[in-house]
Design an enzyme around this catalytic site. Structure first.
Site, PDB file in Angstrom:
ATOM      1  N   HIS A  12       0.817  -1.223   0.000  1.00  0.00           N
ATOM      2  CA  HIS A  12       0.000   0.000   0.000  1.00  0.00           C
ATOM      3  C   HIS A  12       0.848   1.269   0.000  1.00  0.00           C
ATOM      4  O   HIS A  12       0.293   2.373  -0.087  1.00  0.00           O
ATOM      5  CB  HIS A  12      -1.026  -0.028   1.140  1.00  0.00           C
ATOM      6  CG  HIS A  12      -0.552   0.389   2.491  1.00  0.00           C
ATOM      7  ND1 HIS A  12      -0.201  -0.518   3.476  1.00  0.00           N
ATOM      8  CD2 HIS A  12      -0.394   1.617   3.039  1.00  0.00           C
ATOM      9  CE1 HIS A  12       0.151   0.155   4.557  1.00  0.00           C
ATOM     10  NE2 HIS A  12       0.049   1.442   4.332  1.00  0.00           N
ATOM     11  N   ASP A  48      -0.057  -7.452   1.604  1.00  0.00           N
ATOM     12  CA  ASP A  48       0.488  -6.092   1.665  1.00  0.00           C
ATOM     13  C   ASP A  48       2.014  -6.146   1.698  1.00  0.00           C
ATOM     14  O   ASP A  48       2.637  -5.935   2.740  1.00  0.00           O
ATOM     15  CB  ASP A  48      -0.074  -5.398   2.915  1.00  0.00           C
ATOM     16  CG  ASP A  48       0.132  -3.896   2.889  1.00  0.00           C
ATOM     17  OD1 ASP A  48       0.490  -3.376   1.819  1.00  0.00           O
ATOM     18  OD2 ASP A  48      -0.082  -3.259   3.943  1.00  0.00           O
ATOM     19  N   GLY A  80       2.573   6.092   8.476  1.00  0.00           N
ATOM     20  CA  GLY A  80       3.930   6.554   8.189  1.00  0.00           C
ATOM     21  C   GLY A  80       4.990   5.542   8.588  1.00  0.00           C
ATOM     22  O   GLY A  80       6.140   5.641   8.176  1.00  0.00           O
ATOM     23  N   SER A  94       4.254   2.305   8.039  1.00  0.00           N
ATOM     24  CA  SER A  94       3.921   1.203   7.133  1.00  0.00           C
ATOM     25  C   SER A  94       5.119   0.759   6.309  1.00  0.00           C
ATOM     26  O   SER A  94       5.896   1.597   5.847  1.00  0.00           O
ATOM     27  CB  SER A  94       2.816   1.633   6.177  1.00  0.00           C
ATOM     28  OG  SER A  94       1.636   1.835   6.892  1.00  0.00           O
TER      29      SER A  94
HETATM   30  C1  4AZ Z   1      -1.749   3.327   8.571  1.00  0.00           C
HETATM   31  O1  4AZ Z   1      -2.725   4.071   8.450  1.00  0.00           O
HETATM   32  C2  4AZ Z   1      -1.626   2.483   9.786  1.00  0.00           C
HETATM   33  N1  4AZ Z   1      -1.639   0.714  14.451  1.00  0.00           N
HETATM   34  C3  4AZ Z   1      -0.469   1.786  10.021  1.00  0.00           C
HETATM   35  C4  4AZ Z   1      -0.345   1.002  11.169  1.00  0.00           C
HETATM   36  C5  4AZ Z   1      -1.402   0.910  12.046  1.00  0.00           C
HETATM   37  C6  4AZ Z   1      -2.571   1.604  11.811  1.00  0.00           C
HETATM   38  C7  4AZ Z   1      -2.677   2.401  10.671  1.00  0.00           C
HETATM   39  C8  4AZ Z   1      -1.256   0.053  13.265  1.00  0.00           C
HETATM   40  O2  4AZ Z   1      -0.894   3.280   7.697  1.00  0.00           O
END
Ligand code: 4AZ
Length: 245
Positions: A48, A96, A192, A194
Site C-alpha cells: 500500500h 500487503d 507513516g 507502514s
Molecule cells: C496506517 O494508516 C496504519 N496501528 C499503520 C499502522 C497501524 C494503523 C494504521 C497500526 O498506515
C-alpha cells in the site's frame, strides 16, 4: 510509533525511509513509508506504500529525516514490484508486500557500513508472547505528522486465535498476517510506519518477521497493529529477486 524511544546510531541499520516526489513539481522527495533493506539492491516494504505514478527514492543510514546524517546513503528506486494479489478492502489490506529494486552504479547499490546493513529473513514461526521491535518515522501520540527522528518500541507477538476474536479483528485477520502490540493499548505502529520492520531476535540474530501493514487506529485498547507475515512470502521474495537480475 506510539510509545516509542529514539533509536541509537547503528541499532536498526536495515531501516529505510521510502520517499516519493510530488507529481509535476519541483518539491523535494518526502517520506511516505518505512522499508527494510534485505539485499544490497533490494528493499522490502508494504504494497500500500507504492504509487507507480511517482518517482521514488530510498534513504538509508540516517536516523533524521530533516538533516540527513553524514552516514546517509540515498538511491533511486528502479522498479517497484507489488504482490500480484495485493488488495485493499474496507478495514483490511491483503498481501500487503512489495519489493523495491534500487538503482546502483556498476551493480553496487547500498554500501554496507556500521549504519547500513541488510536484515535476515526468518526461517520459522516464532512463539506467541515473544518480544520484538518495531520502528519508524510515523505518527506519534504528539504528532499525526510523524517524527523527524527514527523511533522504536517493543511489542509482543499476539496469539492468532486471540486476535481473530470478534472483539478484536474477527475474520479480517488471515494467516498471511499477524498481530503484535499490547492489548491494553499505548505502544503501537502508526501511519507513516507502514512497510517498516518488526524484527525479533532468534539466537542473538535479528530476523525481519513482519512489515507494518494496518490496524484500527493507533495505540488503542484491543486494536493491536497488524503486520504482513514475512514467513508466508519467502518463496515470493526469493523468486521475485531471482527473476529480476
Ligand atoms: C496506517 O494508516 C496504519 N496501528 C499503520 C499502522 C497501524 C494503523 C494504521 C497500526 O498506515
Amino acid at each position: 510509533i506510539f510509545g516509542g524511544l529514539k533509536v541509537s546510531p547503528g541499532a536498526i541499520p536495515w531501516q529505510v525511509s521510502l520517499q516519493q516526489k510530488p507529481k509535476n513539481s519541483n518539491l523535494p522527495y518526502r517520506h511516505v513509508c518505512g522499508g527494510v533493506l534485505i539485499k544490497s539492491c533490494w528493499v522490502l516494504t508494504a504494497g500500500h506504500c507504492i504509487d507507480k505514478s511517482k518517482d521514488m527514492q530510498v534513504l538509508m543510514g540516517s536516523l533524521s529525516l530533516d538533516k540527513t546524517d553524514p552516514s546517509a546513503q540515498t538511491l533511486p528506486v528502479e522498479n517497484a514490484i507489488v504482490h500480484q494479489r495485493y488488495r485493499e478492502t474496507s478495514g483490511a489490506v491483503y498481501n500487503d508486500i512489495a519489493l523495491l529494486r534500487l538503482r546502483g552504479t556498476r551493480g553496487l547499490c547500498a554500501n554496507e557500513t556500521q549504519f547500513v546493513k541488510t536484515a535476515c529473513l526468518p526461517d520459522a514461526q516464532l512463539p506467541d508472547g515473544m518480544e520484538c521491535t518495531i520502528s519508524g518515522w510515523g505518527a506519534t501520540e504528539e504528532s499525526q505528522y510523524g517524527s523527524s527522528h527514527l523511533l522504536e518500541a517493543n511489542v509482543l507477538l499476539i496469539n492468532q486465535g486471540k486476535c481473530s476474536e470478534p472483539a478484536i479483528y474477527g475474520s479480517k485477520l488471515d494467516s498471511t498476517m499477524f498481530c503484535a502490540g499490547h492489548l491494553q493499548g499505548g505502544v503501537d505502529s502508526c501511519q507513516g510506519d507502514s512497510g517498516g520492520p518488526l524484527t525479533c531476535k532468534n539466537n542473538n540474530s535479528s530476523v525481519i518477521y513482519g512489515l507494518v501493514s494496518w490496524g484500527d487506529q493507533c495505540g488503542k485498547q484491543n486494536s493491536p497493529g497488524v503486520y504482513t507475515r514475512v514467513t508466508h512470502y519467502l518463496d515470493w521474495i526469493k523468486s521475485t529477486i531471482q527473476s529480476n537480475p
